[in-house]
Scaffold this active site. Structure first.
Site, PDB file in Angstrom:
ATOM      1  N   HIS B 109     -26.320  10.541  -5.827  1.00  0.00           N
ATOM      2  CA  HIS B 109     -25.249  10.122  -4.918  1.00  0.00           C
ATOM      3  C   HIS B 109     -25.542  10.774  -3.568  1.00  0.00           C
ATOM      4  CE1 HIS B 109     -21.119  10.232  -3.266  1.00  0.00           C
ATOM      5  NE2 HIS B 109     -20.807   9.318  -4.159  1.00  0.00           N
ATOM      6  N   ASP B 186     -24.859  17.997 -10.788  1.00  0.00           N
ATOM      7  CA  ASP B 186     -23.716  17.243 -10.269  1.00  0.00           C
ATOM      8  C   ASP B 186     -23.091  16.508 -11.454  1.00  0.00           C
ATOM      9  OD1 ASP B 186     -22.089  15.203  -9.415  1.00  0.00           O
ATOM     10  OD2 ASP B 186     -23.505  14.371  -7.965  1.00  0.00           O
ATOM     11  N   GLN B 189     -19.782  12.439 -12.721  1.00  0.00           N
ATOM     12  CA  GLN B 189     -19.636  11.271 -13.593  1.00  0.00           C
ATOM     13  C   GLN B 189     -19.778  11.617 -15.068  1.00  0.00           C
ATOM     14  OE1 GLN B 189     -18.566   8.507 -12.522  1.00  0.00           O
ATOM     15  NE2 GLN B 189     -18.878   8.750 -10.323  1.00  0.00           N
ATOM     16  N   LYS B 212     -11.616  12.508 -10.753  1.00  0.00           N
ATOM     17  CA  LYS B 212     -12.320  11.609 -11.668  1.00  0.00           C
ATOM     18  C   LYS B 212     -12.035  11.954 -13.133  1.00  0.00           C
ATOM     19  CE  LYS B 212     -16.258  10.883  -8.532  1.00  0.00           C
ATOM     20  NZ  LYS B 212     -16.027   9.641  -7.786  1.00  0.00           N
ATOM     21  N   CYS B 350     -22.492   4.651  -2.537  1.00  0.00           N
ATOM     22  CA  CYS B 350     -22.959   5.906  -1.930  1.00  0.00           C
ATOM     23  C   CYS B 350     -24.286   6.326  -2.536  1.00  0.00           C
ATOM     24  CB  CYS B 350     -21.936   7.028  -2.083  1.00  0.00           C
ATOM     25  SG  CYS B 350     -20.457   6.720  -1.140  1.00  0.00           S
TER      26      CYS B 350
END
Lengths: 150, 392
Positions: B109, B186, B189, B212, B350
């Site tokens: 991202h 990261d 997600q 999220k 993104c």
């Protein structure tokens, strides 16, 4: 579905599938690139300008149905126009898609471009319809940097 | 979730952008602002003590949720983006020098690209990018080759937001650690979909966003191993991050407070804590199983529509179906689906380098969460048929 049919009118779908003046213009003396970072639409506008008249105009690029049809119909409606007329048409078109009061179907000078009236019901799509026009303005003014809708 | 969009029941398939909030989270926010509102770590009065306790309780909930060893390894930030910027700004500026290298992947991202690009630009360092294959899987051999004595840090997504690919994080960490290279993951997600155990992954840093995982916006978490965080300089200066201040010299507070300058997002932290309570109560494992079943159902249904190409077909995949349709721009598809009350994301997500890798300007992305159903997928499929009608 009625809003959708207003947005995606037959004439728009036709220009999307078979864009007019979709080529590089070898004799172009003005050129500008436009970019919509939101959806990745890219367009290049080529102009052959002589004595303040748009002798020829073409475009290349990739984009959604609305932005492709808008660019295609713009090139058709501007060929042979003076730069002053082109600027005036830009204003008219902009008012139409942003839904400025008083603009609309009865706008006499827009001609076929009036099919873009439906765009005003889809605010996020206004940028798609106006990308080619903003790029045209940059080409007329010979901006070196790519135009962005953001 | 019960509301109608343009007269149609809402079908929310944009969970990778942000999730909807359970009632318990909304109730917690209201309760905090109605009955407990006050500043933390300062007052001696009742409300401040209570707010501080709830705030620190939430830190412990996060610790348990990702199985960190200690509470002080949990730093509250605005979101994944700020967590990564914190590490780039603090750890990065302290450790990266001219000629050094930072390794990321081709599926990142923008928030796990740009902070490293900025750092490399400032220091004269080099950003190395691990390529991916046509399915959207990381090429591990290439990754191994990019790890050199010049590598100062590896920063990689746990799950790709544009493709859904799940990266072999434990292996990624192991390979880097062989050369004493720290790894940031990261997890934006990943955390909403499956149990994450930072000690099992053995990563040095792990970042994720509250909104999220069914929590409020504006709150996120940076996990960092205590030894790493302690060695790092502060990120921002201000109140709460100090233990004493004179005009001549300031002594910084201990971790995690050293990285939490200013009044934090107290309501956000408490709200995140309650989102974690929610996830714990429904059992995240069961939710994962439901999502995997739904992902398979969606993948089958969508790939049967003519003219559709899936973008991202990794063997290990999370709840994301990204696709393009022949001759149609994702933006047009998104507008037509929206008229049917179906919310999907259209665009580059993104992740422009990912789009370039697959030769598309954008994709349509349907991203699932635990509350989605087969009916949602059926609605998407019939919406996609409507798209062909309009453009027929």
């Amino acid at each position: 579905m009625s809003d959708l049919r207003d947005l995606y009118q037959q004439v728009i779908l036709d220009h999307t599938k078979r864009p007019r003046n979709f080529r590089k213009l070898e004799k172009a003396n003005h050129k500008a690139e436009g970019y919509n970072p939101l959806c990745g639409d890219k367009v290049t506008i080529y102009l052959e300008l002589e004595d303040g008249i748009l002798r020829d105009i073409s475009f290349q690029g990739s984009g959604c149905a609305i932005s492709t049809a808008s660019a295609s119909m713009m090139t058709e409606s501007l060929k042979g126009k003076t730069t002053t007329e082109a600027q005036a048409l830009f204003e008219c078109f902009h008012d139409l898609v942003t839904g400025k009061p008083g603009s609309g179907r009865d706008a006499p000078d827009l001609g076929k471009l009036a099919v873009f009236t439906g765009v005003r019901e889809f605010p996020v799509r206004v940028k798609c319809a106006s990308l080619a026009w903003h790029t045209l303005r940059a080409a007329l003014e010979d901006h070196q940097e790519a135009v962005s809708t953001e | 979730m019960k509301q109608k969009i343009r007269g149609k029941p809402l079908v929310y398939l944009d969970n990778a952008a942000t999730s909807q909030k359970p009632q318990i989270v909304l109730d917690t926010l209201l309760r905090y602002y109605t009955a407990q509102n006050s500043n933390v770590h300062r007052g001696v009065h009742f409300l401040s003590e209570q707010a501080t306790k709830e705030y620190e309780d939430a830190r412990n909930k996060v610790r348990r949720f990702i199985n960190a060893a200690e509470e002080r390894e949990i730093v509250f930030v605005r979101g994944t983006t700020e967590a990564i910027n914190l590490v780039a700004d603090s750890y990065g500026r302290q450790n990266v020098r001219a000629g050094d290298e930072v390794v990321i992947s081709a599926m990142e991202h923008h928030s796990n690209i740009v902070p490293w690009q900025m750092l490399c630009q400032e220091k004269g360092a080099v950003l190395r990018v691990v390529p991916i294959n046509d399915a959207g899987e990381l090429l591990l051999e290439e990754y191994e080759r990019l790890l050199t004595p010049k590598t100062r840090l590896v920063a990689m997504a746990h799950v790709s937001n544009a493709l859904g690919s799940i990266n072999p994080v434990r292996r990624i960490v192991e390979l880097a650690h062989r050369q004493n290279i720290p790894v940031l993951i990261d997890g934006a997600q990943a955390v909403p979909h499956a149990r994450v155990d930072v000690r099992d992954l053995n990563c040095d840093f792990y970042a994720f966003s509250g909104h999220k995982v069914f929590g409020p916006t504006g709150i996120g978490v940076l996990y960092g191993k205590a030894t790493r965080l302690e060695a790092m300089p502060p990120y921002q200066g201000g109140g709460d991050m100090i233990s004493s201040v004179t005009f001549e010299k300031t002594t910084y507070n201990k971790i995690p407070y050293k990285f939490e300058a200013g009044t934090p997002n107290i309501a956000g932290v408490i709200g995140l804590g309650s989102a974690i309570d929610y996830l714990t109560s429904i059992r995240l494992d069961a939710a994962s199983a439901h999502e995997n079943e739904l992902l398979e159902y969606a993948t089958n249904a969508i790939s049967q529509i003519s003219g559709i190409r899936l973008v991202g077909t990794a063997r290990e995949k999370s709840a994301i179906v990204s696709f393009v349709v022949d001759g149609l721009h994702p933006h047009d598809i998104g507008t037509i689906l929206d008229q049917e009350g179906i919310a999907v994301r259209t665009g580059h997500h993104c992740a422009q380098p990912v789009m370039d890798r697959f030769g598309v300007p954008a994709t349509v992305r349907a991203s699932l969460a635990l509350y989605n159903t087969r009916e949602d997928i059926d609605a998407l499929v019939s919406g996609l048929r409507k798209v062909s009608e309009v453009f027929g």
